[in-house]
Design an enzyme around this catalytic site. Structure first.
Site, PDB file in Angstrom:
ATOM      1  N   GLY A  42      -5.416 -17.678  14.353  1.00 45.33           N
ATOM      2  CA  GLY A  42      -6.304 -17.060  15.426  1.00 45.33           C
ATOM      3  C   GLY A  42      -7.817 -16.899  15.032  1.00 45.33           C
ATOM      4  N   ASP A  98      -8.763 -12.256  13.781  1.00 46.31           N
ATOM      5  CA  ASP A  98      -9.164 -12.367  15.276  1.00 46.31           C
ATOM      6  C   ASP A  98      -8.956 -10.855  15.943  1.00 46.31           C
ATOM      7  OD1 ASP A  98      -6.207 -12.251  15.047  1.00 46.31           O
ATOM      8  OD2 ASP A  98      -6.013 -14.150  16.034  1.00 46.31           O
ATOM      9  N   ASP A 101      -3.946  -4.977  15.963  1.00 46.48           N
ATOM     10  CA  ASP A 101      -3.458  -4.558  16.933  1.00 46.48           C
ATOM     11  C   ASP A 101      -2.460  -3.441  16.519  1.00 46.48           C
ATOM     12  OD1 ASP A 101      -2.008  -4.550  19.541  1.00 46.48           O
ATOM     13  OD2 ASP A 101      -0.431  -6.022  18.615  1.00 46.48           O
ATOM     14  N   GLY A 103      -1.723  -2.834  13.220  1.00 42.95           N
ATOM     15  CA  GLY A 103      -2.285  -2.904  11.845  1.00 42.95           C
ATOM     16  C   GLY A 103      -1.291  -3.292  10.813  1.00 42.95           C
ATOM     17  N   ASN A 104      -0.097  -3.615  11.229  1.00 46.53           N
ATOM     18  CA  ASN A 104       0.957  -4.226  10.360  1.00 46.53           C
ATOM     19  C   ASN A 104       0.503  -5.109   9.381  1.00 46.53           C
ATOM     20  OD1 ASN A 104       2.860  -2.116  10.917  1.00 46.53           O
ATOM     21  ND2 ASN A 104       3.446  -3.426  12.593  1.00 46.53           N
ATOM     22  N   THR A 105      -0.022  -6.261  10.058  1.00 43.64           N
ATOM     23  CA  THR A 105      -0.638  -7.463   9.253  1.00 43.64           C
ATOM     24  C   THR A 105      -1.428  -7.151   7.872  1.00 43.64           C
ATOM     25  OG1 THR A 105      -0.167  -8.802  11.065  1.00 43.64           O
ATOM     26  CG2 THR A 105      -1.365  -9.648   9.381  1.00 43.64           C
ATOM     27  N   LEU A 106      -2.457  -6.304   8.489  1.00 39.86           N
ATOM     28  CA  LEU A 106      -3.431  -6.258   7.352  1.00 39.86           C
ATOM     29  C   LEU A 106      -3.042  -4.915   6.395  1.00 39.86           C
ATOM     30  CD1 LEU A 106      -6.415  -7.606   6.894  1.00 39.86           C
ATOM     31  CD2 LEU A 106      -5.096  -8.004   9.023  1.00 39.86           C
ATOM     32  N   ARG A 163      -6.021 -20.864  22.831  1.00 42.30           N
ATOM     33  CA  ARG A 163      -7.036 -20.653  21.803  1.00 42.30           C
ATOM     34  C   ARG A 163      -8.081 -21.327  21.879  1.00 42.30           C
ATOM     35  NH1 ARG A 163      -3.637 -18.898  17.287  1.00 42.30           N
ATOM     36  NH2 ARG A 163      -1.552 -19.705  17.363  1.00 42.30           N
TER      37      ARG A 163
HETATM   38  P1  IMP Z   1      -1.198  -6.561  13.851  1.00 45.27           P
HETATM   39  O1  IMP Z   1      -0.259  -7.056  12.852  1.00 45.27           O
HETATM   40  O2  IMP Z   1       0.085  -6.138  15.000  1.00 45.27           O
HETATM   41  O3  IMP Z   1      -2.327  -5.965  13.882  1.00 45.27           O
HETATM   42  O4  IMP Z   1      -1.400  -7.994  14.429  1.00 45.27           O
HETATM   43  C1  IMP Z   1      -1.963  -8.872  14.266  1.00 45.27           C
HETATM   44  C2  IMP Z   1      -1.825 -10.396  14.781  1.00 45.27           C
HETATM   45  O5  IMP Z   1      -1.150 -10.383  16.145  1.00 45.27           O
HETATM   46  C3  IMP Z   1      -3.018 -10.855  15.189  1.00 45.27           C
HETATM   47  O6  IMP Z   1      -3.672 -11.661  14.249  1.00 45.27           O
HETATM   48  C4  IMP Z   1      -2.608 -11.821  16.672  1.00 45.27           C
HETATM   49  O7  IMP Z   1      -2.493 -12.882  15.752  1.00 45.27           O
HETATM   50  C5  IMP Z   1      -1.562 -11.228  16.959  1.00 45.27           C
HETATM   51  N1  IMP Z   1      -1.992 -10.483  18.253  1.00 45.27           N
HETATM   52  C6  IMP Z   1      -2.211  -9.073  18.449  1.00 45.27           C
HETATM   53  N2  IMP Z   1      -2.509  -8.948  19.731  1.00 45.27           N
HETATM   54  C7  IMP Z   1      -2.510  -9.994  20.335  1.00 45.27           C
HETATM   55  C8  IMP Z   1      -3.267 -10.318  21.748  1.00 45.27           C
HETATM   56  O8  IMP Z   1      -3.430  -9.620  22.643  1.00 45.27           O
HETATM   57  N3  IMP Z   1      -3.151 -11.525  21.997  1.00 45.27           N
HETATM   58  C9  IMP Z   1      -2.830 -12.617  21.056  1.00 45.27           C
HETATM   59  N4  IMP Z   1      -2.369 -12.343  19.767  1.00 45.27           N
HETATM   60  C10 IMP Z   1      -2.243 -10.947  19.495  1.00 45.27           C
HETATM   61 MG    MG Z   2      -3.798 -13.638  13.693  1.00 42.20          MG
END
Ligand code: IMP
Ligand code: MG
Length: 179
Positions: A42, A98, A101, A103-106, A163
């Site tokens: 992304g 990108d 959301d 925040g888990n990933t970061l 994308r």
């Molecule tokens: P987090 O770990 O929940 O912050 O998610 C991060 C990842 O989830 C992002 O890098 C995206 O790849 C994916 N993601 C979260 N929200 C969306 C969305 O609304 N559309 C598409 N991908 C999303």
């Molecule tokens: Mg992503």
């Protein structure tokens, strides 16, 4: 069921914001070299556009982590699918993502990257969904806060589609269409 796309943030507005972020980053890191970490897939579209707007020396590396697997909800499980090629030691590192959301990933990734001893480590995200946050993450450079809606375009996908859209859109599933 077919999908309708409505525009949330126009191409012009996104491009203007990326230009501003590039200028701000160039000012903040003046006299230094910046090392961008693009989070695949992304972050790739945003990272390329941002890099073009940064006027100081830039290097770039890529990392892929799993978060969403063909689904619109987070599993909370993070796995490194592709690691960086280069060391981060003594580099001014800026993660380019990108969207933040849950925040888990970061939240998972930042300590992993800090352990590699960069001179500095900051985060730049095109989009932020504050209503969805489960783990605190500090975003140093942000494009837009958006409401809790599933967005596509500018690198963001819905089941690997969309994308390539040059704007940020929202997918509306058309329930009347039974095909
Ligand atoms: P987090 O770990 O929940 O912050 O998610 C991060 C990842 O989830 C992002 O890098 C995206 O790849 C994916 N993601 C979260 N929200 C969306 C969305 O609304 N559309 C598409 N991908 C999303
Ligand atoms: Mg992503």
């Amino acid at each position: 069921m077919s999908e309708k796309i409505s525009v949330l943030i126009s191409e012009e507005t996104v491009n203007k914001k990326i230009k501003e972020l590039g200028e701000q980053i160039s000012r903040d890191y003046a006299g230094k070299q910046i090392h961008l970490i693009c989070i695949l897939k992304g972050g790739a579209f945003f990272a390329c556009e941002l890099a073009k707007r940064i006027s100081i020396p830039v290097s770039i590396d890529f990392m892929q982590v799993s978060s969403y697997e063909n689904s619109t909800t987070s599993s909370g499980i993070v796995r490194i699918k592709k690691d960086l090629d280069e060391s981060l030691e003594d580099k001014e590192v800026l993660i380019v993502e990108d969207i933040i959301d849950t925040g888990n990933t970061l939240h998972y990734l930042i300590p992993v990257l800090l352990a590699r001893k960069p001179s500095s480590l900051k985060l730049c995200a095109l989009l932020n969904k504050p209503d969805r946050r489960q783990k605190e993450v500090e975003i140093s450079y942000l494009g837009f806060d958006i409401p809790d809606e599933f967005v596509i375009g500018y690198g963001l996908d819905y089941a690997q589609k969309y994308r390539n859209l040059p704007y940020i859109g929202v997918v509306e599933l058309d329930q009347d269409d039974t095909e």
